[in-house]
Design a protein around this motif. Structure first.
Motif, short mmCIF file in Angstrom:
data_model
loop_
_atom_site.label_atom_id
_atom_site.label_comp_id
_atom_site.label_asym_id
_atom_site.label_seq_id
_atom_site.Cartn_x
_atom_site.Cartn_y
_atom_site.Cartn_z
N TYR A 56 2.03 10.21 -0.41
CA TYR A 56 1.41 11.36 -1.00
C TYR A 56 0.15 11.79 -1.21
CZ TYR A 56 1.89 14.68 -5.19
OH TYR A 56 1.79 15.68 -6.04
N GLN A 57 -0.72 10.62 -1.33
CA GLN A 57 -2.07 10.67 -1.51
C GLN A 57 -2.71 11.27 -0.29
OE1 GLN A 57 -4.36 9.54 -3.81
NE2 GLN A 57 -6.02 10.11 -2.43
N GLU A 58 -2.33 10.77 0.86
CA GLU A 58 -2.58 11.26 2.33
C GLU A 58 -2.36 12.71 2.57
OE1 GLU A 58 -4.04 9.98 4.86
OE2 GLU A 58 -4.45 8.11 4.14
N VAL A 59 -1.08 12.98 1.99
CA VAL A 59 -0.81 14.45 2.25
C VAL A 59 -1.39 15.48 1.40
CG1 VAL A 59 1.24 16.18 2.34
CG2 VAL A 59 1.31 13.79 3.53
N THR A 60 -1.56 15.12 0.14
CA THR A 60 -1.92 16.20 -1.05
C THR A 60 -3.47 15.75 -1.27
OG1 THR A 60 -1.30 14.66 -2.62
CG2 THR A 60 0.25 16.24 -1.66
N ALA A 84 1.81 10.05 -13.74
CA ALA A 84 2.89 9.26 -14.43
C ALA A 84 4.54 9.76 -14.09
CB ALA A 84 2.54 8.93 -15.85
N ALA A 85 4.62 10.99 -14.55
CA ALA A 85 5.90 11.53 -14.28
C ALA A 85 6.59 11.53 -13.19
CB ALA A 85 5.95 12.96 -15.03
N GLN A 86 5.71 11.79 -12.08
CA GLN A 86 6.06 11.79 -10.68
C GLN A 86 6.62 10.33 -10.36
OE1 GLN A 86 2.61 13.58 -8.80
NE2 GLN A 86 3.79 15.40 -8.38
N GLU A 87 5.67 9.29 -10.75
CA GLU A 87 5.75 7.97 -10.60
C GLU A 87 7.17 7.37 -11.01
OE1 GLU A 87 2.47 5.62 -11.64
OE2 GLU A 87 1.48 5.90 -10.00
N ARG A 88 7.47 8.12 -12.39
CA ARG A 88 8.84 7.60 -13.10
C ARG A 88 10.01 7.98 -12.33
NH1 ARG A 88 6.32 8.75 -17.94
NH2 ARG A 88 7.12 10.67 -17.92
N VAL A 89 10.06 9.29 -11.79
CA VAL A 89 11.02 9.99 -11.01
C VAL A 89 11.34 9.19 -9.74
CG1 VAL A 89 11.59 11.88 -9.67
CG2 VAL A 89 10.62 12.29 -11.87
N ILE A 90 10.13 8.71 -8.98
CA ILE A 90 10.29 7.84 -7.94
C ILE A 90 11.00 6.56 -8.08
CG2 ILE A 90 9.22 6.79 -5.99
CD1 ILE A 90 6.97 9.16 -6.14
N ALA A 91 10.39 5.84 -9.44
CA ALA A 91 10.91 4.67 -9.53
C ALA A 91 12.54 4.53 -9.90
CB ALA A 91 10.16 3.84 -10.79
N ASP A 92 12.78 5.55 -10.68
CA ASP A 92 14.14 5.86 -11.06
C ASP A 92 15.07 5.94 -9.99
OD1 ASP A 92 13.56 5.47 -13.74
OD2 ASP A 92 13.61 7.68 -14.01
N GLU A 94 -4.10 13.86 -3.50
CA GLU A 94 -4.11 13.67 -4.93
C GLU A 94 -3.35 12.30 -5.28
OE1 GLU A 94 -2.39 17.03 -7.21
OE2 GLU A 94 -3.63 18.46 -6.10
N SER A 95 -3.39 11.73 -6.40
CA SER A 95 -2.62 10.74 -6.77
C SER A 95 -1.36 11.16 -7.62
CB SER A 95 -3.49 9.71 -7.63
OG SER A 95 -4.67 9.31 -7.37
N LEU A 96 -0.14 10.39 -7.32
CA LEU A 96 1.00 10.74 -8.16
C LEU A 96 0.36 10.73 -9.75
CD1 LEU A 96 3.43 8.52 -6.36
CD2 LEU A 96 3.31 11.06 -6.27
#
Lengths: 389, 389
Positions: B360-364, B370-378, B366-368
């Motif tokens: 995600y960092q490479e493409v955008t 916290a909300a995005q990190e939660r979705v990915i972890a779930d 930007e960093s993920l």
């Protein structure tokens, strides 16, 4: 006014994979000869000029050549409508330019109410339309829709609006493309290849057209389906299927005067006919039998084999002998299921071999030969071995 | 002789799922106004009248209405050919009747050698054809086929046969539909939406047409692609894609005398323009930004979102604001792969979470969150549970 009445050209149609174009062009030339010899004032084509809504480029080229020869070369006026097989918009493209040489080709309901005016007659051109087209055209409000559901209801309104434009000094001719019933065809078995909606469209009766001196119909492919002597189907100029094989194709010459309408039938003999044969296979492959027919692409053949053909490829053998074979069917007594009880031969104590032998006997009314029994036995052994892995 | 030169109408074309018909009809009306005001002797349409070989019924209805208004209502002669997008046979159906009011629409090679004769000029109508059509037309024997392989070779023969019919007292005009190169467009980036065969058809050069006083071309959609000042593309009257958004559309008025050829460009301003926007999502949804554009179906919008749109449905949000959004694209630096090395981030000791975060960092850039990190972890937990059954 003297008119040639034809319909249902279905340009582009195939019969058993064979193009009918050369036969359609041959019929067209004979029709044109009749029109010229009879010095007609015009030619009516009552719908289904093409076989498909999107005609092939070959079909477009062929129809254009015919229209050009009839209208531009021989200066014959044409009065035509689109049928249910035609794509109205595509067929109608450019019609305003065609009208300059009296080629009138109407494909819209809006165009049906302004007749072509000749010194003696008003000719109304009503294409095949669905009831919904009329509901939209007339902008029927919702509370009156019940009165515009069937094609019969819609037709009453359309005819009424046509009659309102009648010039009483002239004859009135309608060209249209529908299934119309009347005294003349009450017992008739209809054979038009209509789509499944024909059921929903049934209902127009000949008396709805009583205001017209002559109604030139298209849709049904045989003139015998005509509801009356002045509300007629000309039929198709070419045989399109086995049911039409024994029938006579042709055109009507219609002479309309203020006193009477005289119609004369002119047969068009097929150049390449559709011949239906029904015989045992042994007969069909016997030179004494088949040499009585002109073959080598001189005719189309639809063949029913009576009983069983004891050969590995009956169709290929028949094509070798007869040439353009449009269909091959088997005439096995047990395959006509009318009034027949399916026999109960399935039982636990019957072997697979016996079950197949009994089925074969039922269907063919013959017993299996020793060679056939061997093939079945070998196949069953192989299947059992596969099952047991 | 004064002619309006247009081309590439592409009636029936859609842009991002939106019909362009209303815009094409608006451009047509402006074009017609120009033709009437300029009192032209005729209108050239240099191919691709339709967008597809089998045009939709809506497209057929629209083109017929335009041809009728121009030729039958306003009595303007039309000189047209079929392009590579047209179905030559279907478009050409009925052309003999159209010619009666000087609507000349040629779709065959055979028809290209008999020019339309006006008192001052000979107008040759050459439709788009493949080299193989010419080889069949000329009945080239097998040992000479090598000289008729490319469209360039074929065109030499065709032009030679046209020149043989030249009346030296008249001007000579060619209407055709090809990719033609010359000094004027040597560095030009061509943007016609041609099919894949365009590569094989390249090769016609402007000097092959030097015998003509004026060559009215169609095929490329921008007048800037014209090889010379007398061998010109009029371009399409409507913008068909984002690349054409910044360009000016219009028609040429061509005045051809025995002394000289004068061409004047008449722009056609879009009624509903194609506006290309490129901005960060936050800017695109900012009223101060978007209120500067007429929206509510007044324009088409092609939108590039710079960077990441932090929303669950960027497209729906943009459609709510802008109306007719023909495309939405993302302008992410890492998605333009030019001169870029794909980073090696795959390693055995990187967790799935880290791998996604790095991607995600490479493409955008930007960093993920916290909300995005939660979705990915779930999501990853759910996937692992599914894998373990």
């Amino acid at each position: 006014m003297k008119l040639l009445h034809t319909a249902d050209w279905h340009i582009g149609k195939e019969l058993g994979g064979f193009s009918l174009l050369s036969e359609q062009e041959a019929a067209f030339k004979k029709m044109l000869d009749i029109a010229i010899a009879e010095k007609v004032d015009g030619v009516i084509i009552a719908g289904d000029l093409y076989d498909r809504a999107i005609a092939s480029t070959q079909a477009v080229t062929a129809l254009e050549r015919m229209l050009k020869e009839m209208n531009l070369t021989h200066h014959l006026p044409i009065y035509a409508v689109s049928g249910n097989h035609d794509g109205a918009t595509r067929l109608g493209a450019g019609h305003e330019w065609r009208e300059q040489t009296e080629l009138f080709l109407n494909t819209t309901l809006a165009g049906a109410f302004k007749p072509v005016e000749t010194p003696e007659a008003q000719i109304y051109l009503l294409p095949f339309i669905e009831p919904t087209t009329a509901r939209v055209y007339y902008q029927i409000p919702e509370d009156e829709l019940a009165a515009y559901q069937s094609i019969e209801q819609v037709m009453s309104r359309i005819v009424q609006d046509m009659v309102a434009t009648f010039d009483p000094q002239k004859q009135h001719i309608l060209v249209t493309h529908y299934y119309v019933t009347g005294a003349g065809n009450a017992d008739y078995e209809f054979t038009s290849e209509t789509n499944s909606r024909v059921g929903g469209l049934k209902g127009i009766t000949a008396d709805q057209f009583s205001a017209f001196d002559y109604v030139a119909l298209g849709h049904l492919h045989l003139r015998e389906a005509s509801p009356t002597t002045t509300i007629q189907y000309a039929g198709s100029p070419v045989k399109f299927n086995t049911k039409e094989a024994q029938t006579e194709k042709g055109v009507f010459i219609v002479d309309i005067t203020s006193d009477a309408v005289h119609t004369t039938w002119y047969p068009i003999t097929p150049t390449k006919d559709l011949i239906v044969l029904s015989a045992p296979f042994e007969t069909l492959i016997n030179p004494e039998f088949y040499q009585q027919y002109a073959r080598n692409h001189a005719n189309f053949f639809s063949i029913r084999i009576q009983g069983v053909a004891h050969t590995t490829n009956a169709r290929a053998t028949l094509v070798d002998i007869y040439g353009d074979v449009v269909e091959v069917q088997y005439d096995l007594p047990a395959l006509t299921m009318v009034d027949q009880v399916i026999p109960e031969v399935v039982a636990d104590d019957v072997s697979d071999d016996d079950l197949i032998a009994t089925f074969y006997q039922e269907v063919t009314q013959e017993s299996l030969t020793a060679a056939q029994e061997r093939v079945i036995a070998d196949t069953l052994v192989q299947l059992r071995q596969q099952e047991e892995g």
